[in-house]
Every structure is written in structure tokens, then in C-alpha cells.
Design an enzyme around this catalytic site. Sequence first.
Site, PDB file in Angstrom:
ATOM      1  N   GLN A 111       0.853  -1.183   0.000  1.00 26.32           N
ATOM      2  CA  GLN A 111       0.000   0.000   0.000  1.00 26.32           C
ATOM      3  C   GLN A 111       0.893   1.240   0.000  1.00 26.32           C
ATOM      4  O   GLN A 111       1.717   1.403   0.898  1.00 26.32           O
ATOM      5  CB  GLN A 111      -0.855  -0.048   1.265  1.00 26.32           C
ATOM      6  CG  GLN A 111      -1.692   1.169   1.529  1.00 26.32           C
ATOM      7  CD  GLN A 111      -1.660   1.542   2.996  1.00 26.32           C
ATOM      8  OE1 GLN A 111      -1.431   0.715   3.848  1.00 26.32           O
ATOM      9  NE2 GLN A 111      -1.870   2.790   3.291  1.00 26.32           N
ATOM     10  N   GLU A 128      -6.716  -0.044   8.667  1.00 25.31           N
ATOM     11  CA  GLU A 128      -5.289  -0.031   8.934  1.00 25.31           C
ATOM     12  C   GLU A 128      -4.947  -0.149  10.399  1.00 25.31           C
ATOM     13  O   GLU A 128      -4.126  -0.960  10.782  1.00 25.31           O
ATOM     14  CB  GLU A 128      -4.623   1.220   8.378  1.00 25.31           C
ATOM     15  CG  GLU A 128      -3.114   1.199   8.670  1.00 25.31           C
ATOM     16  CD  GLU A 128      -2.358   2.378   8.107  1.00 25.31           C
ATOM     17  OE1 GLU A 128      -2.999   3.378   7.746  1.00 25.31           O
ATOM     18  OE2 GLU A 128      -1.121   2.284   8.057  1.00 25.31           O
ATOM     19  N   SER A 136       1.886   6.775   2.377  1.00 25.34           N
ATOM     20  CA  SER A 136       2.711   7.762   3.088  1.00 25.34           C
ATOM     21  C   SER A 136       3.760   8.378   2.180  1.00 25.34           C
ATOM     22  O   SER A 136       4.297   7.725   1.295  1.00 25.34           O
ATOM     23  CB  SER A 136       3.434   7.093   4.261  1.00 25.34           C
ATOM     24  OG  SER A 136       2.533   6.733   5.256  1.00 25.34           O
TER      25      SER A 136
END
Lengths: 371, 371, 409, 409
Positions: C127, C248, C130
Site C-alpha cells: 500500500q 489499517e 505515506s
Amino acid sequence: MNFDFSDDQKFLKGEARKFLEANCPTAAARAVLEDDAQGYDAKLWKAVAAQGWLGAAIPEEHGGLGLGHLELCVIAEELGRAVAPIPFASTVYMLAEAVMLAGTEAQKAELLPGIAAGDIIGCLATSEGPGVTTASNLQATVTDGKLTGVKIPVTDGAIAHVGLVLARENGKPGLFLVDLTDASVTRDTLKTLDPTRDAARLTFANTPVRRLGEAGEGVALVEQVLDRAAILLSFEQCGGADRCLEFAKDYAMERYAFGRVIASYQAIKHKLADMYVKNELARSNAYYGAWALNTNAPEMPIAASAARIAASEAFWYASKENIQTHGGIGFTWEMDCHLFYRRSRQLSLVAGAPRVWKERLVSHLERRNAA
Amino acid sequence: MNFDFSDDQKFLKGEARKFLEANCPTAAARAVLEDDAQGYDAKLWKAVAAQGWLGAAIPEEHGGLGLGHLELCVIAEELGRAVAPIPFASTVYMLAEAVMLAGTEAQKAELLPGIAAGDIIGCLATSEGPGVTTASNLQATVTDGKLTGVKIPVTDGAIAHVGLVLARENGKPGLFLVDLTDASVTRDTLKTLDPTRDAARLTFANTPVRRLGEAGEGVALVEQVLDRAAILLSFEQCGGADRCLEFAKDYAMERYAFGRVIASYQAIKHKLADMYVKNELARSNAYYGAWALNTNAPEMPIAASAARIAASEAFWYASKENIQTHGGIGFTWEMDCHLFYRRSRQLSLVAGAPRVWKERLVSHLERRNAA
Amino acid sequence: MDFNDTPEEAAYRAQVRTWLEANAPKTRAAGSDPEGNDTMPASRAWQATKAAAGYACITWPKEWGGQGGTPIHNVIFGQEEAHYPIPPNPYQIGLGMCVPTVMNFADAATKERFAGPAIRGEEIWCQLFSEPSGGSDVAATRTRAEQAPDGSGDWIINGQKVWTTGAQFSDFGIVIVRTNPDVPKHKGLTMFWIDMKAPGVEVKPIHQMSGGSGFNEVFFTDVRVKDAQRLGGVGDGWKVSLVTLMNERLAVGGATGAGWSQFMEAARNTPGMDGASALQDSALREKLADWYVQAEGLQHTRNRTMTALSRGQTPGPESSIGKIISAVQMQELGNSAIEMLDQYGLISDPELASLSGAFQSSVMFAPGLRIAGGTDEILRNIIAERVLGLPGDIRVDKDVAFKDMPSGR
Amino acid sequence: MDFNDTPEEAAYRAQVRTWLEANAPKTRAAGSDPEGNDTMPASRAWQATKAAAGYACITWPKEWGGQGGTPIHNVIFGQEEAHYPIPPNPYQIGLGMCVPTVMNFADAATKERFAGPAIRGEEIWCQLFSEPSGGSDVAATRTRAEQAPDGSGDWIINGQKVWTTGAQFSDFGIVIVRTNPDVPKHKGLTMFWIDMKAPGVEVKPIHQMSGGSGFNEVFFTDVRVKDAQRLGGVGDGWKVSLVTLMNERLAVGGATGAGWSQFMEAARNTPGMDGASALQDSALREKLADWYVQAEGLQHTRNRTMTALSRGQTPGPESSIGKIISAVQMQELGNSAIEMLDQYGLISDPELASLSGAFQSSVMFAPGLRIAGGTDEILRNIIAERVLGLPGDIRVDKDVAFKDMPSGR
């Protein structure tokens, strides 16, 4: 009321900072950290010796500058700020102080000039295993002037020339000077939480020793040495803690989250305010320790304990919350945050853990209040 | 996995809340607080008795409802939420539990119906002065069935009919049932931090007593009773702590500073988040205690200790930071904040301070891990 | 109130036990790499075995290869599976966050293409949210995607992601990028799936202060993706990401370092200040009690959550408190242990240190755990806002075009 | 580094000692009222004696009745004065905050009228800033002043102030009021001095949770003041208030409750869990050490401040940390003490409780100390902003007309 350093001492501090900024950037600590073969920064050590810092508190007759301990305090603070990777504490706060406290004139003449010149590295070897080594569980033994036993860990044990070893002689603890380059000494380097500083296991097999101070007075002498060391170490801790606060503040003023600098969030503001409060309490206690050290005051054990407790707490908090303030980047190897975090652990344990000093402090307060 | 109260128990809880909102607003606690002559709210006591709560866990044959302890837990939580000014804990968690645990059939038949009906108020008298009263420093003595000694403080001591008194008999601690209305008993009401609850010094001068349980087993029996009481008290504490969080949240959502509600400042948000975390940890530990109590599990001492420690911490934090969240107004007599602050101190001390339970917990863990 | 299964749960547990007894590995896969590279074949084999029996994604619908089970079934399988020496699971992020996003937003052919290999463990997903300048602020994404000038409708991605778990062995990823910097930050984002082996994707491990490198930086240099790889509408990336992120924080586990019982054991065997065992020191005993109470509180909070699942309810807000407690406890407990060991506590060599250096590891890992998956401060904000309903922090970035927002660089 | 006076300081101290020896009271004034009403004559007499000798306001210029001394002179006098059984000082707020504001902003006649009586203790002043809806936010003042419709130029004040220390025995006060609600909050304020005995001024004591009532509510109902009582321009009240407030947080002292040495004494005399003295409990010993270190840290911080004064420097930021530490310590130390006493700790009756109930008093007073003169949270903000230079909190109220600002009521 004159409870601050003098202008001269502050000038020395400024000079020390400039010198270390030029000669001891964090890259110096990092180089020692990343190279297992390097126990300290030998080039920096020589440069520091050339500055006269190793002999700052050693009398001129023995090759030192003959300044007072207050000058040593300001140097210590700058070394802590710079996370300097050198055996300064072991050599100056421990070996030199012990020799000055309890050495014979011959011992002083033999050792102090070498210390001041940077030729003799020292170390203090008391611990023999997990937990507190006390008079009752001490195993290392001196018989007929020969030492047998194991000391672990010994900070700077692998790089030192002269060890101060606590050992039993005729059943009673004494403190002994040991030539660590003797063939009977086995030195194994240890992995520790702070690889910017050397540590070793020392194994002695009939190693020749000479006693420092009176027979049977080893524990008392170690306590005196540790009081002095604790005060000087508290300045290193203050220096480190203040730099962590600066790092955290600078980062928080630059880093944006949700469109504004993170320094504008109360969670960060109050964290940094807490750091500041702890650092100031540590500094004020350290100053009192400096006064006690410089005047050799009877309050020294209490002052030293308070300085060590406050400074250990401040550096621990500042170093861990500096990482937290940085967020993810603060946890990377490349950022310097962990150098200070590691050093905060090293400085809190090297002269005995804060909990030991808390017990020592309260014992002294009990005695004082009973008196 | 069925680690929650049943729908029936939750219904009972809802009904209890409604009842107490109607019959025990904070004005009820305040009335007892402000009137030195009033040791408890007698009207509320009768109403609570009429609800059957006093006998919730007392078997039907002895005049109770014959429900389980889980039902008592949900009632306890609501009583804590309401800072109810009644001797519920002393009578139900302590006297009734002790009699059910160790009473003879005759003692049960004599006392339990009166407790369930609200006619008998009980109290536990162990403390004899500052610090922990232990088997070794216990002074009160029973000789030939007569008790002599002083107990201070005794919660509900001035209003109770029957006392459970720890005293020495033939050198060993026993637990004794005492008719406190006997003329040989002197009762002096005490000023305490929580005047919404009664407390007294009891002086016994050759007061007739009957033993509860085996001779010499008083300390063990008190510990069993306190385990049960600690679990039930932890629900009172959870109820109080949750209400403090609600108060603080409601106030923070209404109060403006610098043009916005104070609940929008992270310092307040994080304070309330911390309250929430402590309250949830307390609740989860209390639930485990409830399970242990209801099943009479061998884990009860550990579960009770954990429940008491967590709940004491949660209520202390919530009650003091609720005042802090309110600011100046929170410190006034007219606001209810101090009722909860006082009660948090009362509940933390009445069955022994948290530090005593921490020691107890670790001792049990040592034994369990050694087994 | 009890700790028993319902009859239906007991039956499911029995079925799981039987299956595991027949199929689960009996010995732990050899491997020394803490990032799990050398245990990958074992991980893949176990995943394929589970998938074949429907145990890989228990709560997924059967048509996607799941079992149509409930969350409590999933918990029961996890409890039983934990009794076996199973290999590391590198599929969690993919199956927990990425693939569900694909299944929600992609066309039928794409779902068909990816679901099976992902469930069977043949393909790993990561994923990519960030960024170096973003941190907790995912919507501050700067990685750009611009439509190719050739009129193909393809997008060209440039930029950098960071803290990407498992990127070094991932086949695919989902990536959030900025497609319009002229609108406020939340409005100019778009989500794509990408091939991690595509030209221009470069993965670099991040060296952590604790020594390991489980996370990565991922650089994108003119990476070309088809418009068909888009998940959701252009500019809808923020909404799509919320679907992904919903799970998450549940996925970041609690601390797994040495706990109160290891501390108690070490204290028993460590001399105290007065010559007796350090376990006789009441200051340490009080700390032990506090840590035990926290750990039990968290355990029983999980039991409350499981009870809610078992009753078919949505778990209450109590499940949000785990990491905030356990990460700080890991740091304080580790530090108290090394201070109890006195000078010896500095030694981190696993051959010499108590418990193979577990306390020293805690001290070095805990700072990361206090940050990963939400810092202490972010988690408190989440509890305050989502659980207690307090107002959000004042936002200065809601109505400003992204390109005009101050950012410090 | 030493704790000695400079020669100049030593000379001043000697002079002060001589004067005190000749003039200071030798016995404490009798009185049982905690708010000091019955010791007022003694307070007044001692103030007059000091004023006559120039010691009442040492740092004020001589033409105002001061001594033209330095802050260190003031400190030295305070140290020496503290050796005598002096009565309570009800003049601190007036001479420290109110009268200096008057001296700064009033005309010559007014200064002349007030300075002398204030210094001599003949008149007492209070400061009327806080309001029920305001708290830390002084600029949120709602108390209104409107010009009298009679054209006299007089102002009519209506509204309420709160937390006014000493209002019950004050002769005069300075009050901040809103004269224009149509401009942003900081811009519509004006400062006046008022006669506390004027018609329409009503003082009601505030009953505190700790039992006492040192603070008051002050209600204004059509209180008429002359325009000549205005301090500073119309609308300049905020700027004027800053002059007053500059000294406020210095004036709120640290905790004066039972400290570490009282705790040590109590612990020595309390049985512990194992039958020995509670002072042998290392958990309590560690707390004692922590409190000692904090208390010493604050003491030596004061010494650093005094050193700066002694050297003629401005004290560094270190002087801002006192209350934030001491108020919390008071609460925690008090609570630890009552928990050490176990059930007996509940007893607050001074005839029965250890140290006459000092620990119980600490528990009940500390919440107020954590709030008065700036809450813990406000003080942390002040350190963060004024000492560390971090940004202020985001302000939503800067540019909104006061009357349009949300306020919750």
C-alpha cells in the site's frame, strides 16, 4: 547570590562548543557507531588533549591546567551536547579524580601527566554481572598483589590503559590500579546499546595490581569517585537533553502536517514545554552539584544524587520524545535522534542506574534529618 | 466468548440508572455532605431496600432476590455513578458477603433477612490507626467473648447496627460480629475527606461479640471479604469515573475560550482521551473480576486486585482532571466536581489503599508463576 | 458471563481444529532474515493450502474465494492457527487493505485477474500512501500523475512514497497520487493499482535505528499506468483511500516484546541493592502490578470486542486503545529492566543479555512502535474525535489550492 | 559560584537586618480567619511602618514613595522579613499590579491621591479582570460600560467579575470593561479605576470546594464612574491590561503545602505493609527522591534567578516553571501520603490526622492551585510560546466583531 558560572567559564564553554562543532560533528559519533573495530575517535581524543581539557582540573605540577572543577563542568556539558565518542568520563571523571582523591604522591606523579597529555586512558571496573555489585556479592579477589576475576561490563575497558578495579583483598573490598596492557588480562569487546562508546569484559588471571587508597576502603572510595563523576556526567546529560530539545523544536517548526507546522499543535507544544521544564530542573540540580564539587562540600553525596536523578530523567525524556516529535523519520538510522537516545541510556547506566541513586539520596536525607 | 453482561443484566442496569436519576440526584449527596448530623440518606436507603437491591445476591430463602453477583455489579456501577450517600458497600459487599461466606445457618437466618429489608446496616472495622493494620500490629482483643479496643476509622461506624470486627482472640486474629447498639460501644463521628459517607471511631469496652467463621482465621476471612468488596467497589469506581468523563466532555463542549470550545484544544482532547483509556482498562479489569466473583473462581484474588488497582487509578485521574477541565468553576463548592473527587478518595481507601493491593497482586502472581 | 464458545462457534472451532491438525505445518520454517525473505516459500505454501480450503479470507464472500464467514470465525481460526508453527504472513496488508479496495473499485475483469492469485499467496500487494513530507497527513500527497501527452489516456507517475511495508517483495500495489494541484488537497487525489515491477519503480529499504529494515522508500520515475488501472474516479482518491484505511489501525498489532512476566522472571534472578533479589524491591513490584493491570486490561478489552463480534454486534470503541498503551509500556518496561540490571543492562549481545536481549530490543524498537500506524498523539486525537465526538483540530488546509499551501519546503 | 552576597548586597542586608530588628513585630498577630480579616489591623500597621522607612515598595522610584532599589534589594528584604512573625500581606495585588497601572495611565492628581495611601496600607486595591465566561481569556470580557445618556461623559457599568482576590476588603479596584462590542474582542475594551464602595458594586464570596472563600464574585449594577477614572484611551483596555498582567504570574506563589520532608517524617512514623516503618518501602522512597529533586530543582532555579538579578541581568526563562511543578507535586504528594496512611488517610480532622491534616489539605487545595493564575495547560502554552518561541494556538477570534463571536451562551 552568585549561583551561575562566571564570564570566564562561559567564555570557555563557548570556545568548547566552537571547537566541538568543528571537530566533533555527529558524523564522528556515527563513524564509531558503524565501525565495530573502532572503540573511540582517537583523532578527536588527541585534539581534546591538545586543548588541555583532559587536565583542566589536574594541578599544573602534574601537567594539568590547574583550573577548577567548574571549568570541567562546562566542558562536560559541551561533550554531552556533541555526543563525543571518547573515553573522557572514564579517564577524567573517574581515573583522574580517583588518583587525585586517594593516590600517593608517586601515583599522582606517575599517572596524572599521562592523563593530561592524552596518553593514558582509564576505566572504572566495578560491575560483575546483572544487577548491582555490592560489597556482599563482590567476587574479584586480590591475593598477594595479584588480581583474579571477571568484570563485565567495563566502559572503555577495551581501549583503556589503566583500570580502577574494585576487588576483595583479605575479605574486604579495595580499589586497585591495574595495567590493562598486561598479558594476563583478557579483553572482550561487548555489543551494547550505545556502540559510540567502548565496553568490554575484562578477565584477570593473576594480574599484578597496586592498591589505590586505604585497604578495605574500596567501596567508600568508589562512592566518592562516583559522586564526582555523577555531577560531571549530569552536565553531559544536560548538554544532550538541551540539544534534543533544540532538534525537536527545529523539526517541529519546519515540519508541516495538515497545512501547518506541527509546532502549532498543543500536543507538540506541551511535549516540548515538558522537556524544557525537565531540562531546567536538571540544570539547576547540576549547578548545585557543581558548587558542591568545586567546594568539596559535605553536601556532595546529596547534591550528586539529585543532579544524577534529575539529569537522567531529563535526557531520557528529551531523547525519546525527540524521536516521537520527528515521527517516522526520527526512527531511521540516518537521522541523529538515535545517537542521543543511545547515549542517554549509556549515561544513565554507566555510573549506576538512577534507582540506585534514589536509594542513596533518601538514605543520606534520612541521616541528615536524623542528625 | 461471552465476556459481557446479559441483556437482562443490562436492562436491570438501565432501570437502576432511571431509579437513581429520580431518587438520587447529586443534591442527595450534597445534603449529607452539608449536614454534619446526617450520616447517610435514610430515605434513599429505604427506597433502595424496596427495590430489592440490598438482597440482590442474597438467597430467596433468606429474604433476598437470589440473583447472582453480576446483578450486584451493575447496581454497584450505577450507585457509583450517582455518588449515592448510603452504606451500601459496608452492608452488602462486606457484612452480607461475610455472613454468606462464613456464617452459620443460624447467623445467616438472623442477619440476612434484615440486611435485605434495609433494617440492618453493617460495617467492617479493621483499621486501628495510621498505616496498614496487620496480624502483627492488631491490638483489639476478645477475651471470654468480650471485645476491648479501638477501631479508627470505621466507614459507616456511626450508623451501622452490626459491626464486623477484626480482633485478637487467644493471640490469633478472628473476625467477630458485634451489636454496635450495645451500651458498651462508644461511637465518635469523624471528619473525613468525603463527608457524604459516614465514618467513626469505635471504642469497645467489654462488648459482647460472636465469632464469624473459624477461630484464628480472621485475616484470611477478611481477605476473602475484601476481594469480593474490591470487585464490587471497582464497579462503583467505574461508574464514577465514567460520569466524570461525561461531565468533563459536556463542559468542554460548551465552554468557549479564545472564540472556540475548549474541547477543540488538543490539551483538553488528549486529557479526555487519557481518561477514556484509563476508564476502559478499568472496566475490562472489573469485568474479569465480575466473572471471577460470579463463578467463585480461584483467580479471584488476582482478579480483584487488578480490578481495584485499575479502577482506583481511573477514578482518581478522572475526578481530578474533571476539575482541571472545568477550570476555576470546577473548584467551587456549588459545582459537583468535588463530590466525585471526594468519593474517589473514599473508594480508594475504604477497602485498603491501591499500594496494598499492588503488593497483594504481585505476591499472588509470584505464587501462581512458581506453581 | 463466561469464556465459552456458543454452540455454533464450538462447532466451527472443532472443524478448524480438525482441518489444522491434518494440514498445518508441524515444524517452523527455517529462516534468519527478520524481514522474512527466506521463509517466503513456506509462507506461500501455507497460504495456498488455506486458500484451497477456504480459510485464507474467511470473511470474504464465497464468489471471491472466501468462506462468507463472520469476524468471529476469523478470530477463532486465528486462535487455533496460532497453536502451530506457521510461517510469517506477508499477505496481511494486501488481503486486509489493498485487494478489498481493488475489489470495491475495479472492473470485473480486473477483480477476476487479481483476487485468486492474491488469496492463494501467489502475488503480494503493498500500500503506497505515506510520503516523506506527509506522515499522518495522507491527503498531503505530492506524488504526481499527469496524463501522457500522447493522447493514450495513460498516466505518468513521478514522486516518492515512504514507509511502505513489504514493497521489496510485492508484485502489485495501490498508490494514491495527486492529479490536480489546483484544488484543495483532498479534492485533487486519484487512486491507481500499479505493477511494482514496472519500469521506473525503484524500491529502497529504510535502515531503522533498531537495525532492521522492514519498511521501504519507493521512487516513481515516469512510471506509466493505464487509465484502466484507476480505482474510482479522477479526483476521488481521498474517498477511495478511506475505504483502504478503515482497517489499517486494526492491522497494526500491539507490542510483542517482553512483558510483565518476563520482567518478573528477570527481577527474581537479579540481585537487588540490598543483596536480596530485585523482585523484593517494592518500587519494582508496584511497576509490575501496573503493567500486569494494563496487560490484563487490554486482554479483557479484546475479550469484550470478541464478545461483541460473537453476538453479531459491531465492536464498541474500546478496541482503539491497544497500541497507545502497549507501545509506551514496551518502552518503559524495557527501560526499567535495563535500569534494574544496572551497568549490565547496557549489554545488548543476545548471548550475554538476560532473555537474549529482549529488554534491550524493546528499548530500541518501542520508539518505532509508538509511531507506526499512528503516533501516540494521532491516536489520542482519534479517540477524542471518533470515540468521544470532540471537535477536530482546526484545519487551515481545507479550502486552499494544494499548490498554494505552505509546506515547509 | 557561591551563595554569598556581593559586598553591596551584604551592606544592604545588614541595613535591613538592623532596621527589622528594631521595627519588625516580635509576635504573630492573633487571628483564626483564613482569609485574614481579623489580622487586618496588624497588616495595616506593619505596612505603614515599612512605608515610613521606604521598605514598602523598594523598587519604586523615590518620588512615588519607594526606595529606587533593585529587584535584588526587594528579594533580600523579603528573605530577612520572613524571619519575623509578620502578619498576612493583603497589599500584594494592589501594589504589585493595580497601583502601577494607575501610576502609568492616570493624571498627576490621581496619582498623587492614590500612591501614598496605597503604599502606607491605608487603602487596599483589587483587580477585576476575570469573568465567569472568560477564564484565561481576559479579552472575552462581557462586562459593559456605556456612556451615560445625560451627556455628563460618565460611564455606566453593568456585568460581573469573578475570582477577585480580596474584593471583600478592597477600597478600590481596576476593572476592564467592554465599551464597543462591534469590533474584534481585543479592540473594544477600556480600563477604569473604581471605588469598590460605590453604589451598585456588590461583592459575594465564592465558596471553594476546599471550604475557604478567598475569592469573590463582584456584580456591577448601573455603577457610575467618571470619565476621569479611565486608565488609557477608550478601546485601549487590552494594552493597558497587559501592563497589569505582566507581573501576575510572578505573584502567584508556589505550593506551600506539606513537602518531601513532612512526607518522610510521616512515613517514618507509619507502619508499612510488612510491619516495619513505611519509610522502608522503596516505592515510597523513590517518590521521596523524585519530590526532593523537584523541590531542590525549583529552589536552585530561584537561586539562578536571583543571581541574574544580582548581576543586574533580566532573569532567564527558567523562572516560569515553578507552579507547573509544585501544584502537581502538592496533589500527588498529598495523595500518596493519604494512601500510605491507608484507611486512616481519609480522616481530615486536624486533631486526629498526621501533621494536623496537612496532607488532606493538600489533596483538597491542590486542584485550585493547579488552576489559579493559569492552569497547567495555559502555563505549558506560555512556556511553549514565550520561552521556546513556538507558534500561538490558531485564533478564530481575531477578526470577528465581539458580538458575533460564538460563546456557548
